[in-house]
Design a protein around this motif. Sequence first.
Motif, PDB file in Angstrom:
ATOM      1  N   GLU A  62       0.821  -1.211   0.000  1.00 20.41           N
ATOM      2  CA  GLU A  62       0.000   0.000   0.000  1.00 20.41           C
ATOM      3  C   GLU A  62       0.856   1.261   0.000  1.00 20.41           C
ATOM      4  N   THR A  63       2.046   1.214   0.546  1.00 21.90           N
ATOM      5  CA  THR A  63       2.924   2.387   0.535  1.00 21.90           C
ATOM      6  C   THR A  63       3.225   2.808  -0.894  1.00 21.90           C
ATOM      7  N   ALA A  64       3.605   1.845  -1.733  1.00 20.94           N
ATOM      8  CA  ALA A  64       3.903   2.150  -3.128  1.00 20.94           C
ATOM      9  C   ALA A  64       2.659   2.651  -3.855  1.00 20.94           C
ATOM     10  N   MET A  65       1.498   2.048  -3.563  1.00 22.02           N
ATOM     11  CA  MET A  65       0.255   2.474  -4.201  1.00 22.02           C
ATOM     12  C   MET A  65      -0.078   3.923  -3.841  1.00 22.02           C
ATOM     13  N   LEU A  72       3.630  11.403  -0.796  1.00 19.18           N
ATOM     14  CA  LEU A  72       3.731  10.537   0.382  1.00 19.18           C
ATOM     15  C   LEU A  72       4.972  10.839   1.210  1.00 19.18           C
ATOM     16  N   THR A  73       4.775  10.988   2.512  1.00 23.00           N
ATOM     17  CA  THR A  73       5.869  11.040   3.483  1.00 23.00           C
ATOM     18  C   THR A  73       5.724   9.835   4.401  1.00 23.00           C
ATOM     19  N   ILE A  82      13.600   1.746   6.442  1.00 21.62           N
ATOM     20  CA  ILE A  82      13.651   3.010   5.699  1.00 21.62           C
ATOM     21  C   ILE A  82      14.569   2.898   4.487  1.00 21.62           C
ATOM     22  N   ARG A  83      15.690   2.225   4.637  1.00 19.36           N
ATOM     23  CA  ARG A  83      16.605   2.035   3.496  1.00 19.36           C
ATOM     24  C   ARG A  83      15.881   1.322   2.362  1.00 19.36           C
ATOM     25  N   ARG A  84      15.137   0.281   2.696  1.00 18.72           N
ATOM     26  CA  ARG A  84      14.414  -0.485   1.675  1.00 18.72           C
ATOM     27  C   ARG A  84      13.294   0.345   1.052  1.00 18.72           C
ATOM     28  N   PRO A  90      11.076   5.421  -4.890  1.00 20.63           N
ATOM     29  CA  PRO A  90      11.930   6.610  -5.014  1.00 20.63           C
ATOM     30  C   PRO A  90      11.169   7.928  -5.067  1.00 20.63           C
ATOM     31  N   ASN A  91       9.876   7.874  -5.381  1.00 21.23           N
ATOM     32  CA  ASN A  91       9.094   9.119  -5.442  1.00 21.23           C
ATOM     33  C   ASN A  91       8.470   9.487  -4.113  1.00 21.23           C
TER      34      ASN A  91
END
Length: 209
Positions: A62-65, A72-73, A82-84, A90-91
């Motif tokens: 859902e984060t990517a969506m 998105l923050t 967080i690294r992953r 990347p956006n």
Amino acid sequence: MTTSDPRVEIVARGYDAIADTFAGWRDRIEGDPRREWAIDLAGRLEPGAAVLELGCGSGAGETAMLAERFRLTGVDVSAEQIRRARERVPNGEFVLADVLEVELPAESFDAECSSYVFNHVPRERLRELMSRIRGWLQPGGLALNAFGVGDNPGWTGEWLGAEMFFAGFEPPENSRLVSAAGFEILRDEVVEFVEPEGPVRFQWILARR
């Protein structure tokens, strides 16, 4: 990442240590309702809205969506997660911080969301966290969060191979603290699904500032 609460530090170290194990474990969950709730939230927002995700993890699902449709923050206490997330999405903008201590601009978000993060927060600090969320949201902003449903003052022990901390209230208290923080509850449901170890229940609350 530094935090003043040793219980939060346990969570940070734990998710650093089990990053691969947790990713595989999550993929085996059956009937996870988080996507349905995230779609509900997204449908109530304008394209390009500012969305804050607490406990964003590795940026999967859902984060990517959300990052595809909104600004998105993401905030997470685990440096490895967080690294992953930064690699996978990347956006998005991702911040390594304790959600109880991170500093964000007042009234700068149209919505906030979290999935299965509040059960890692010391329960006596949940109302404080909801008040912080209210301060970050614009008037009329939406908050979508999943709460644990057990009366758990605080438990520390082994989970997925690492030390972890869990805590939570029963549903009536969760609903009460959301309302007490100044939110109007729009949806409030206890949902059961199946984790690899068996059935679990979480309370999802969608509310408006």
